[in-house]
Design a protein around this motif. Structure first.
Motif, PDB file in Angstrom:
ATOM      1  N   SER A  85      38.588  33.299   6.663  1.00 36.75           N
ATOM      2  CA  SER A  85      37.795  34.504   6.905  1.00 36.75           C
ATOM      3  C   SER A  85      37.068  34.298   8.222  1.00 36.75           C
ATOM      4  CB  SER A  85      36.773  34.724   5.790  1.00 36.75           C
ATOM      5  OG  SER A  85      37.419  34.967   4.571  1.00 36.75           O
ATOM      6  N   VAL A  86      37.367  35.140   9.189  1.00 39.49           N
ATOM      7  CA  VAL A  86      36.792  34.958  10.520  1.00 39.49           C
ATOM      8  C   VAL A  86      36.403  36.326  11.077  1.00 39.49           C
ATOM      9  CG1 VAL A  86      37.164  34.090  12.854  1.00 39.49           C
ATOM     10  CG2 VAL A  86      38.239  32.923  10.903  1.00 39.49           C
ATOM     11  N   ALA A  87      35.123  36.480  11.380  1.00 36.74           N
ATOM     12  CA  ALA A  87      34.602  37.788  11.802  1.00 36.74           C
ATOM     13  C   ALA A  87      34.846  38.057  13.287  1.00 36.74           C
ATOM     14  CB  ALA A  87      33.113  37.873  11.498  1.00 36.74           C
TER      15      ALA A  87
ATOM     16  N   ASN B 229      37.070  15.180  14.515  1.00 35.80           N
ATOM     17  CA  ASN B 229      37.458  15.863  15.755  1.00 35.80           C
ATOM     18  C   ASN B 229      36.377  15.730  16.827  1.00 35.80           C
ATOM     19  OD1 ASN B 229      39.805  16.653  14.466  1.00 35.80           O
ATOM     20  ND2 ASN B 229      38.997  18.647  13.849  1.00 35.80           N
TER      21      ASN B 229
ATOM     22  N   GLU C  71      39.095  24.365  12.620  1.00 40.16           N
ATOM     23  CA  GLU C  71      38.629  25.727  12.383  1.00 40.16           C
ATOM     24  C   GLU C  71      39.284  26.636  13.420  1.00 40.16           C
ATOM     25  OE1 GLU C  71      36.709  27.088  10.196  1.00 40.16           O
ATOM     26  OE2 GLU C  71      35.868  25.359   9.135  1.00 40.16           O
TER      27      GLU C  71
ATOM     28  N   SER D   9      26.635  28.235  21.640  1.00 36.46           N
ATOM     29  CA  SER D   9      26.344  28.947  20.403  1.00 36.46           C
ATOM     30  C   SER D   9      27.655  29.538  19.906  1.00 36.46           C
ATOM     31  CB  SER D   9      25.325  30.050  20.685  1.00 36.46           C
ATOM     32  OG  SER D   9      25.404  31.045  19.678  1.00 36.46           O
ATOM     33  N   PRO D  10      27.920  29.464  18.583  1.00 36.59           N
ATOM     34  CA  PRO D  10      29.218  29.943  18.082  1.00 36.59           C
ATOM     35  C   PRO D  10      29.160  31.349  17.488  1.00 36.59           C
ATOM     36  CG  PRO D  10      28.209  28.510  16.464  1.00 36.59           C
ATOM     37  CD  PRO D  10      27.190  28.718  17.569  1.00 36.59           C
ATOM     38  N   PHE D  11      28.336  32.223  18.035  1.00 40.83           N
ATOM     39  CA  PHE D  11      28.219  33.581  17.485  1.00 40.83           C
ATOM     40  C   PHE D  11      27.711  34.522  18.553  1.00 40.83           C
ATOM     41  CE2 PHE D  11      25.353  36.743  15.355  1.00 40.83           C
ATOM     42  CZ  PHE D  11      26.352  37.510  14.788  1.00 40.83           C
TER      43      PHE D  11
ATOM     44  N   TYR E 176      29.677  23.460  11.937  1.00 40.38           N
ATOM     45  CA  TYR E 176      30.997  24.095  11.832  1.00 40.38           C
ATOM     46  C   TYR E 176      32.109  23.311  12.515  1.00 40.38           C
ATOM     47  CZ  TYR E 176      28.143  27.810   9.970  1.00 40.38           C
ATOM     48  OH  TYR E 176      27.265  28.514   9.189  1.00 40.38           O
ATOM     49  N   TRP E 177      31.989  21.998  12.502  1.00 38.33           N
ATOM     50  CA  TRP E 177      33.043  21.134  13.036  1.00 38.33           C
ATOM     51  C   TRP E 177      33.327  20.004  12.053  1.00 38.33           C
ATOM     52  CZ3 TRP E 177      35.699  20.857  17.851  1.00 38.33           C
ATOM     53  CH2 TRP E 177      35.415  21.911  18.737  1.00 38.33           C
ATOM     54  N   GLU E 178      34.448  19.336  12.272  1.00 38.94           N
ATOM     55  CA  GLU E 178      34.807  18.138  11.529  1.00 38.94           C
ATOM     56  C   GLU E 178      34.359  16.919  12.333  1.00 38.94           C
ATOM     57  OE1 GLU E 178      36.175  17.620   8.665  1.00 38.94           O
ATOM     58  OE2 GLU E 178      36.845  19.628   8.078  1.00 38.94           O
TER      59      GLU E 178
ATOM     60  N   TYR F 237      38.323  29.337  14.778  1.00 45.16           N
ATOM     61  CA  TYR F 237      37.383  29.806  15.799  1.00 45.16           C
ATOM     62  C   TYR F 237      37.230  28.769  16.920  1.00 45.16           C
ATOM     63  CZ  TYR F 237      33.399  32.477  17.627  1.00 45.16           C
ATOM     64  OH  TYR F 237      32.566  33.225  18.423  1.00 45.16           O
ATOM     65  N   ASN F 238      37.143  27.492  16.545  1.00 49.38           N
ATOM     66  CA  ASN F 238      36.992  26.439  17.555  1.00 49.38           C
ATOM     67  C   ASN F 238      38.278  26.259  18.366  1.00 49.38           C
ATOM     68  OD1 ASN F 238      34.394  26.021  16.601  1.00 49.38           O
ATOM     69  ND2 ASN F 238      34.980  24.357  15.235  1.00 49.38           N
TER      70      ASN F 238
ATOM     71  N   GLY G   5      29.946  33.698   9.510  1.00 47.62           N
ATOM     72  CA  GLY G   5      31.073  34.620   9.402  1.00 47.62           C
ATOM     73  C   GLY G   5      32.271  34.229  10.246  1.00 47.62           C
ATOM     74  N   ASN G   6      32.061  33.399  11.233  1.00 50.88           N
ATOM     75  CA  ASN G   6      33.188  32.940  12.055  1.00 50.88           C
ATOM     76  C   ASN G   6      33.872  31.715  11.460  1.00 50.88           C
ATOM     77  OD1 ASN G   6      32.955  34.969  13.968  1.00 50.88           O
ATOM     78  ND2 ASN G   6      31.432  33.825  15.168  1.00 50.88           N
ATOM     79  N   TYR G   7      33.294  31.184  10.381  1.00 53.78           N
ATOM     80  CA  TYR G   7      33.802  29.943   9.800  1.00 53.78           C
ATOM     81  C   TYR G   7      33.993  30.049   8.287  1.00 53.78           C
ATOM     82  CZ  TYR G   7      32.750  28.032  14.371  1.00 53.78           C
ATOM     83  OH  TYR G   7      32.715  27.791  15.725  1.00 53.78           O
ATOM     84  N   GLY G   8      34.311  31.255   7.829  1.00 55.61           N
ATOM     85  CA  GLY G   8      34.709  31.414   6.433  1.00 55.61           C
ATOM     86  C   GLY G   8      33.612  31.241   5.410  1.00 55.61           C
TER      87      GLY G   8
ATOM     88  N   ARG H 213      38.604  29.054  20.901  1.00 55.48           N
ATOM     89  CA  ARG H 213      37.708  28.850  22.042  1.00 55.48           C
ATOM     90  C   ARG H 213      38.247  27.795  22.984  1.00 55.48           C
ATOM     91  NH1 ARG H 213      31.639  27.619  21.339  1.00 55.48           N
ATOM     92  NH2 ARG H 213      31.676  28.252  23.519  1.00 55.48           N
TER      93      ARG H 213
END
Lengths: 445, 445
Positions: free
Chosen positions: B197-199, A105, B102, A59-61, A100-102, B104-105, A135-138, B108
């Motif tokens: 923007s990254v929280a 990648n 990203e 989970s990314p949060f 939230y990935w490309e 954030y990724n 919020g972690n990914y703009g 991590r």
């Protein structure tokens, strides 16, 4: 293949655990979730017991109130790559969100894991339930539920397309003639879709299992449709046999309706057994766990399905509150089931939290009792296997040493690996290369 | 630290290589670039020779004409994570672009690699030179050069901020009291910048080396400014001693101007030796390599610095063509140097291709001769060490077995590791935690 139907087993490796108290067990290292040594030990134990796969949740949060394992843990792809060279047979499956990935990648990393592990990689495709991830990914807001699933479908299409960038015999590597690549067997993707534009090619050839295995875990209608379309297996939550059977029949029917062989999509519910030497001891453990629970934390866990909605604001003994104003964008299928059950049974908030704020296992008892229940689900077509999630460290040993031998004796579970790849363990086919000659493609099916 | 200045050595692991003919060597497996077994063997050899680090190059774009290694290779983070558990001391450095990920990724994954390797992770920050990469990531055009570097600076700021999400003593893990996390020691980042923007927070604690080591490899003015600001080390191309000395002085001055200790940014030029038992034999190898080169492929390699510009369209014996109309967005610093040299020396296209379309090593000769040259660069402040790139498989053995002992005998290179982390090998400090108490932060400096 005339082999009889066989049970599949996965082991969820969840470090210090997601329950309130699991991490306090003296046998569990406090740093298990970030300790590669702990993960390697667990993966080797699962491999020695001939499990199909280990599984890494993700989970990314997070917030300060997130469950212990999620607060501080290794990222799945780096972790699984390390496990790949510390094991030899077991499948290596990790969760990664398409939100939230490309795709380029993701294709490279899972493709590389498949090479590093020599054909044991699996990707659990999720779209992320928690709105805070945005919020972690703009982003100001998380993608709406329907858009997430449409994106996921296209994302996986792109990734699978990139995995076929080279035909199986593209790399001639003729040292005498000086020909490394047969250039006509490298293919651009040139994908231009609703959400993604990706030219390719990927700088990676196919692996021993052709492509990594695809899993899917969403339980909403959109989640099931996605799984039926793209997955080799699904991870589900099944509270009881009837729910499991209904899901199983529904998913296989959706796959068949899309022209797929329903045997090629494996249904693996989560299995959180409460195991002890006797049924009575196991029941006593359940009671003790129940009494140790903190109601406030149960409310937080309940709220997680509703995007961390604050249920502490309500009277716990009034009927389950009206949450129809909340967007059910997070874990939609799960949240809808909670609301429907609370209404149908007239539950209070307190009763709902006790029911859904903790996992209540249908697998409680002695090894014999738990094996019986596993067989009942397997034979009754509620499961093709299970993804084991232990909440007490000693339970994994009990399962391996006492339950697995019973399943093996009954002919339900392998006593050794027959192949080296995850596809081989699961009995799902190697996908033919999309650019292969028709005759070859048919032969591969 | 009163220890005398020590040389640092990295080994670039480049599979089948990026030269035209290296892959045809009978001693090199044709699948080296995708073989985890090959990488593990090389990394262990480098570790046995007490190298500081292994280094994985990368690029997110290929064409059918791309050099052999780049056509089909393992992705750096998955590869390095696998190497982490197959080695114990050597640093693990990988290239990753800030243009198509990203933050954030990235935080991590490199943070997880640092935990998995117990403090040996390094990130070579690049912005991607090849414009074609844009097409793999849904963009019509690559980011302009200046924007790439502004994004890179902010990207690294965000990643380093996320790596400090937890103070060093945040995880109490008091099993008796039931306190896992001291919640006040978890910090959100709440970054809102020009590009990102990254929280936060990141779900990962600090590693044994505090944060992964940062490398930088761009040679333009913007690249040097970025390196001076953020890097613990830089990878450079140095064609001769004077060029190396000029770069070294310039980079250290830029770092000092920013208030940094210039000793805490290590300059590591690439080192591609041509080694043989005697100087005469080494010179003969150079001549033979030269004669085996294909002029067409040299032109492709030359064009790579100009975004794969097609130089085959020009008369090879006319003066180097006017390329002032080309956008120098790709490998800007390198391309500008090629143009300037061709003009200053009045070179034809053919002469320019021979000069720059291949790597001409200043390190040619017997082990003694090459060790002399290494010492001359090191003592002459053109380098704090080197990143070894071998083009013939046997050369790595020659370097480890014949050159390294000479450097050790002269007291220039370690005979054993003094510590376990990459920061320890390089002699660069652990960054203090940004939320630590002032007294503690000072003590850590």
């Amino acid at each position: 293949m005339t082999q009889s139907r066989q049970l599949h087993l996965g082991a969820i490796l969840e470090g210090v655990g997601t329950d309130q108290h699991a991490w306090r067990d003296p046998a569990l290292p406090s740093n298990a979730s970030i300790s590669i040594d702990w993960y390697i030990e667990q993966a080797r134990l699962a491999e020695a017991a001939k499990f199909d796969l280990v599984f890494i949740v993700d989970s990314p949060f997070i917030t300060p109130d997130t469950a212990p394992h999620f607060l501080n843990r290794l990222e799945p792809l780096t972790l699984l790559s390390a496990l790949a060279v510390a094991t030899s047979h077991i499948g290596l499956v990790g969760t990664l969100t398409t939100s939230y990935w490309e795709p380029y990648n993701v294709a490279r990393q899972f493709g590389s894991l498949d090479h590093i592990s020599k054909g044991r990689a699996g990707w659990n495709v999720v779209t992320t339930g928690l709105e805070g991830a945005a919020g972690n990914y703009g982003r100001d807001a998380h993608f709406p539920h329907a858009e997430r699933y449409a994106r996921a479908r296209e994302f996986v299409d792109v990734v699978q397309g990139l995995w076929d960038s080279y035909e199986d015999d593209a790399f001639v590597a003729d040292k005498a003639a000086g020909v490394f690549l047969e250039k006509t067997k490298q293919h651009r993707l040139d994908h231009k879709g609703q959400f993604f534009s990706v030219a390719g090619p990927l700088a990676l050839s196919r692996s021993p299992q052709g492509q990594p295995v695809i899993f899917q875990a969403g339980d909403s209608t959109q989640g099931r449709d996605l799984g039926a379309a793209i997955a080799d297996g699904t991870f589900t939550i099944a509270a009881d046999l009837a729910t499991g059977q209904a899901y199983y029949a529904d998913l296989k029917a959706r796959a068949a309706a899309l022209g797929r062989n329903p045997d090629h999509i494996k249904v693996l519910p989560g299995l959180s057994p409460i195991l002890a030497d006797s049924d009575a001891e196991a029941q006593a453990i359940v009671r003790a766990q129940h009494e140790a629970l903190d109601f406030g934390k149960l409310l937080v866990q309940l709220g997680r399905a509703f995007n961390y909605h604050d249920f502490a604001q309500y009277d716990p003994d009034a009927p389950f509150p009206d949450v129809s104003g909340l967007s059910l964008n997070s874990y939609k299928g799960h949240a809808e089931r909670i609301v429907a059950t609370a209404r149908a049974e007239g539950l209070s908030l307190r009763q709902t939290a006790w029911r859904f704020g903790q996992w209540r296992s249908p697998f409680v008892g002695s090894p014999e009792t738990v094996a019986d229940e596993i067989e009942r689900w397997f034979v009754g077509r509620a499961a093709d296997g299970f993804n084991l999630r232990v909440t007490r460290p000693g339970e994994f040993a009990l399962f391996r040493e006492r339950v697995v031998p019973i399943l093996q004796k009954r002919g339900l579970f392998r006593t050794d690996y027959a192949g080296q790849t995850l596809r081989s363990h699961l009995g799902v086919p190697v996908p033919p290369h999309r650019h292969a000659q028709p005759a070859l493609a048919e032969a591969a099916e």
